[in-house]
Design a protein around this motif. Structure first.
Motif, PDB file in Angstrom:
ATOM      1  N   ARG A  58      97.657  35.231  29.146  1.00 57.94           N
ATOM      2  CA  ARG A  58      96.957  34.096  29.745  1.00 57.94           C
ATOM      3  C   ARG A  58      97.734  32.787  29.649  1.00 57.94           C
ATOM      4  NH1 ARG A  58      93.587  37.889  28.808  1.00 57.94           N
ATOM      5  NH2 ARG A  58      95.016  38.203  27.105  1.00 57.94           N
ATOM      6  N   ARG A 108     105.489  28.897  22.553  1.00 59.36           N
ATOM      7  CA  ARG A 108     104.637  29.689  21.649  1.00 59.36           C
ATOM      8  C   ARG A 108     105.554  30.275  20.590  1.00 59.36           C
ATOM      9  NH1 ARG A 108     100.001  33.987  23.053  1.00 59.36           N
ATOM     10  NH2 ARG A 108      98.929  32.014  23.360  1.00 59.36           N
ATOM     11  N   PRO A 268      88.603  33.739  23.641  1.00 63.83           N
ATOM     12  CA  PRO A 268      89.894  33.246  24.145  1.00 63.83           C
ATOM     13  C   PRO A 268      90.726  34.364  24.765  1.00 63.83           C
ATOM     14  CG  PRO A 268      89.916  33.376  21.738  1.00 63.83           C
ATOM     15  CD  PRO A 268      88.504  33.664  22.184  1.00 63.83           C
TER      16      PRO A 268
HETATM   17  N1   CP Z   1      94.109  32.954  24.867  1.00 59.38           N
HETATM   18  C1   CP Z   1      95.409  33.271  24.735  1.00 59.38           C
HETATM   19  O1   CP Z   1      96.178  32.550  24.100  1.00 59.38           O
HETATM   20  O2   CP Z   1      95.777  34.427  25.375  1.00 59.38           O
HETATM   21  P1   CP Z   1      97.264  34.965  25.449  1.00 59.38           P
HETATM   22  O3   CP Z   1      97.662  35.362  24.055  1.00 59.38           O
HETATM   23  O4   CP Z   1      97.203  36.134  26.409  1.00 59.38           O
HETATM   24  O5   CP Z   1      98.129  33.841  25.951  1.00 59.38           O
END
Ligand code: CP
Length: 310
Positions: A58, A108, A268
């Motif tokens: 996401r 990230r 999430p």
């Molecule tokens: N909500 C979220 O951070 O999903 P992902 O790990 O798929 O980016």
């Protein structure tokens, strides 16, 4: 901060939700409404870099979708193994390199504090797409956007956080953001995954109280929002400890029999098995709308940080 305008955000980083005041959060949520259905060439000629050292569906794809919808371009890597990090390059050097290729960076990283370090290395805006168990501020903005849409505001509601409250960075960011608003907190988790003490102290320091329980059914019927989280297997030092708690809560249609009729369930994502697929068709299920709201929020945020606004 005094009068907030679109220009207030130009060139800034977003590393922690604590970087934003209540007024700035509300400004971003309101500004995002302009982007619900917007596709165009607002950011033509701009480049977004996504440097992801941890898996994501996401966050990375919605940032990329946002940039492409605004007419910009994207580049990046989705794992450290596909970059020179695998040859031993430092985060600092990676960021100093990527800032020469892009106008804005989303990072990230599994280590808490990595996004802050990246923002110190970078002369272009850096957005934290999740650093370890610490923060996930853009998830928080989209969570707030979703809550404000379904509740028509961010005050006067009861929110229950369920699951992995120890390692869940989305929980940590959202709790901090909600301290700006008038809501009641319920924390539902096994003791080993309870909300870290520091967050509880922050809540108390704001003069607020909270309910803590291991039993979802103790509180479920009182809730307006149920924020479900995945048990974060990858953050457990001991895999056996994960095995003990991995299926501790599973939301089924059956346990939702006595909930408030306008309860909304958020998550999430990704989910593993903590919400059964049968729940998806119930009116309580809001989690796929929530994921979609990520594009709206991230379009608004990229626009504001680049200082090219609608
Ligand atoms: N909500 C979220 O951070 O999903 P992902 O790990 O798929 O980016």
């Amino acid at each position: 901060m005094g009068n907030i305008t679109e220009k207030s955000f130009k060139g800034k980083d977003l590393v922690s939700i604590r970087d934003l005041s209540k007024e700035e959060i509300l400004f971003i949520l309101n500004y995002a409404k302009k982007f619900e259905n917007y596709r165009g060439n607002l950011l033509s000629g701009k480049i977004l870099a996504t440097i992801f050292y941890e898996p994501s569906t996401r966050t990375r794809l919605s940032f990329e979708s946002s940039m492409l919808s605004l007419g910009g371009k994207v580049l990046g890597f989705s794992s450290s193994s596909s970059s020179s990090v695998s040859k031993g390059e430092s985060l600092w050097d990676t960021v100093k390199t990527v800032e020469g290729y892009a106008d804005i960076i989303v990072i990230r990283h599994p280590l808490e504090g990595a996004a802050r370090l990246a923002s110190e290395a970078s002369s272009i805006p850096v957005i934290n797409g999740g650093d370890g168990a610490n923060q996930h501020p853009t998830q928080t903005l989209l969570d707030l956007y979703t809550i404000s849409k379904v509740r028509e505001g961010l005050d006067n509601f009861k929110i229950g956080f369920l699951g992995d409250l120890k390692y869940g960075r989305t929980v940590h960011s959202l709790v901090q953001a909600l301290l700006n608003f008038d809501c009641d907190f319920y924390f539902i988790s096994p003791e080993v995954l309870s909300l870290p003490l520091g967050f509880k102290e922050e809540i108390r320091a704001e003069g607020k109280s909270f309910v803590e329980t291991e039993n979802l059914l103790d509180v479920l019927s009182q809730l307006d929002i149920l924020y479900v989280t995945r048990i974060q297997r990858e953050r457990f030092p001991d895999p056996m400890e994960y095995e003990k708690v991995k299926n501790v809560y599973i939301i089924t249609p059956d346990i939702l029999k006595d909930v408030k009729k306008d309860l909304k369930i958020l998550h999430p994502m990704p989910r593993v098995n903590e919400i059964l697929k049968e729940v998806d068709k119930l009116p309580y299920a809001e989690y796929f709308n929530q994921s979609k709201n990520g594009v709206t929020i991230r379009k608004a945020l990229i626009s504001l940080l680049l200082g090219v606004t609608l």
